[in-house]
Design an enzyme around this catalytic site. Sequence first.
Site, PDB file in Angstrom:
ATOM      1  N   HIS A 109      11.632   7.109   3.689  1.00  0.00           N
ATOM      2  CA  HIS A 109      12.906   6.699   3.121  1.00  0.00           C
ATOM      3  C   HIS A 109      13.798   8.001   2.713  1.00  0.00           C
ATOM      4  O   HIS A 109      13.545   8.468   1.803  1.00  0.00           O
ATOM      5  CB  HIS A 109      12.483   5.912   1.848  1.00  0.00           C
ATOM      6  CG  HIS A 109      11.761   4.588   2.113  1.00  0.00           C
ATOM      7  ND1 HIS A 109      12.375   3.682   2.868  1.00  0.00           N
ATOM      8  CD2 HIS A 109      10.701   4.110   1.869  1.00  0.00           C
ATOM      9  CE1 HIS A 109      11.500   2.507   2.771  1.00  0.00           C
ATOM     10  NE2 HIS A 109      10.549   2.872   2.497  1.00  0.00           N
ATOM     11  N   HIS A 168       9.326   3.725  10.175  1.00  0.00           N
ATOM     12  CA  HIS A 168       7.869   3.477  10.172  1.00  0.00           C
ATOM     13  C   HIS A 168       7.269   3.678  11.449  1.00  0.00           C
ATOM     14  O   HIS A 168       7.788   3.351  12.560  1.00  0.00           O
ATOM     15  CB  HIS A 168       7.699   1.883   9.674  1.00  0.00           C
ATOM     16  CG  HIS A 168       6.252   1.123  10.279  1.00  0.00           C
ATOM     17  ND1 HIS A 168       6.227   0.433  11.460  1.00  0.00           N
ATOM     18  CD2 HIS A 168       5.109   1.309   9.662  1.00  0.00           C
ATOM     19  CE1 HIS A 168       5.017   0.260  11.272  1.00  0.00           C
ATOM     20  NE2 HIS A 168       4.391   0.520  10.283  1.00  0.00           N
ATOM     21  N   HIS A 176      12.910 -15.719   7.317  1.00  0.00           N
ATOM     22  CA  HIS A 176      13.456 -16.612   6.398  1.00  0.00           C
ATOM     23  C   HIS A 176      14.724 -15.944   5.792  1.00  0.00           C
ATOM     24  O   HIS A 176      15.830 -16.962   5.294  1.00  0.00           O
ATOM     25  CB  HIS A 176      12.477 -16.281   4.961  1.00  0.00           C
ATOM     26  CG  HIS A 176      12.463 -14.664   4.347  1.00  0.00           C
ATOM     27  ND1 HIS A 176      11.791 -13.916   5.097  1.00  0.00           N
ATOM     28  CD2 HIS A 176      13.203 -14.132   3.087  1.00  0.00           C
ATOM     29  CE1 HIS A 176      12.108 -12.747   4.429  1.00  0.00           C
ATOM     30  NE2 HIS A 176      12.833 -13.044   3.543  1.00  0.00           N
ATOM     31  N   GLY A 220      -9.676  -4.696   0.761  1.00  0.00           N
ATOM     32  CA  GLY A 220      -9.865  -3.701  -0.209  1.00  0.00           C
ATOM     33  C   GLY A 220      -9.719  -2.278  -0.273  1.00  0.00           C
ATOM     34  O   GLY A 220     -10.165  -1.321  -0.994  1.00  0.00           O
ATOM     35  N   GLY A 221      -8.308  -2.079   0.438  1.00  0.00           N
ATOM     36  CA  GLY A 221      -7.963  -0.765   0.677  1.00  0.00           C
ATOM     37  C   GLY A 221      -7.146  -0.269  -0.775  1.00  0.00           C
ATOM     38  O   GLY A 221      -7.168  -1.096  -1.822  1.00  0.00           O
TER      39      GLY A 221
END
Length: 306
Positions: free
Chosen positions: A102, A112, A181, A264-265
Amino acid sequence: MIAPDTEAVHAYLGGLQQRIVQALEALDGTSFRSDAWERPSEAGKPGGGGISRVIEEGSVFERGGVNFSRVQGSALPPSASAGRPELAGRGFDAMGVSLVLHPRNPYCPTVHMNVRCFVALKAGEPPVWWFGGGMDLTPYYGFAEDARHFHATCRDALAPFGAVYHPRFKKWCDEYFFLKHRNEARGVGGIFYDDLSDGGFEHCFALTRSVGDSFLSAYVPILERRRNLPYGERERDFQAYRRGRYVEFNLVWDRGTLFGLQSGGRTESILMSLPPVVRWRYDWSPAPDAPEARLYSEFLPARDWV
């Protein structure tokens, strides 16, 4: 069936992270913070480790992260087996490099990129493996020159592996990085692919390496063109508003975020993709003749840039 060479993938990903960080540090003049982490597997929970490389308040980057992780567990998380329900319940070995940058200047786009490898494991059966990855560009004030350069670099990275890949992965990116959305794209796209296993392990690994290796060529020239353009509070305000769309996508739709949390990262590493300054407004849109309106009319609608 020959077992996939996961250690070669691991070595490549670690080297890719280091090369990208070194190039970005040279560009910004600020060092990335390095956090190595390990999580042992216990009580059926996945274990693994990685290195999170993060920059904040740099001269170019307001926040950025270039993360490597490798996670292993006894059962694939739902986000990983959704497209392949026959693999549910298998053990897994998942590794990848994921980055989000960013920049502070609103004329510099957010970017990304990730490349990853999954192996699904079951005793007595051959491993099932696949690769995924891609990169996409999210401008706030669009420049056609930048979009063309980014897409051309993506196309050229895939070209040695067959003419079918770029149109397929470009379309996949346009459809994936779309806020349903909001009925709008997150940015100008790039390439995206998942579940890639056709052509054999070496073919898919080579294609994925080409994608990872092309990232700096795709993005750094854009930063160098835009990093010193003057801007004011108006541009920063619009950047913060559009960053809200980035947050919405990552928390509502992104499979990588879901996989990281479900497996579970490390939460800090997973959520480093979120921008540091964000703003939401109620039912706002730019005036039709405003510079900000060009993003909606000329850049967010999917199109062929090259």
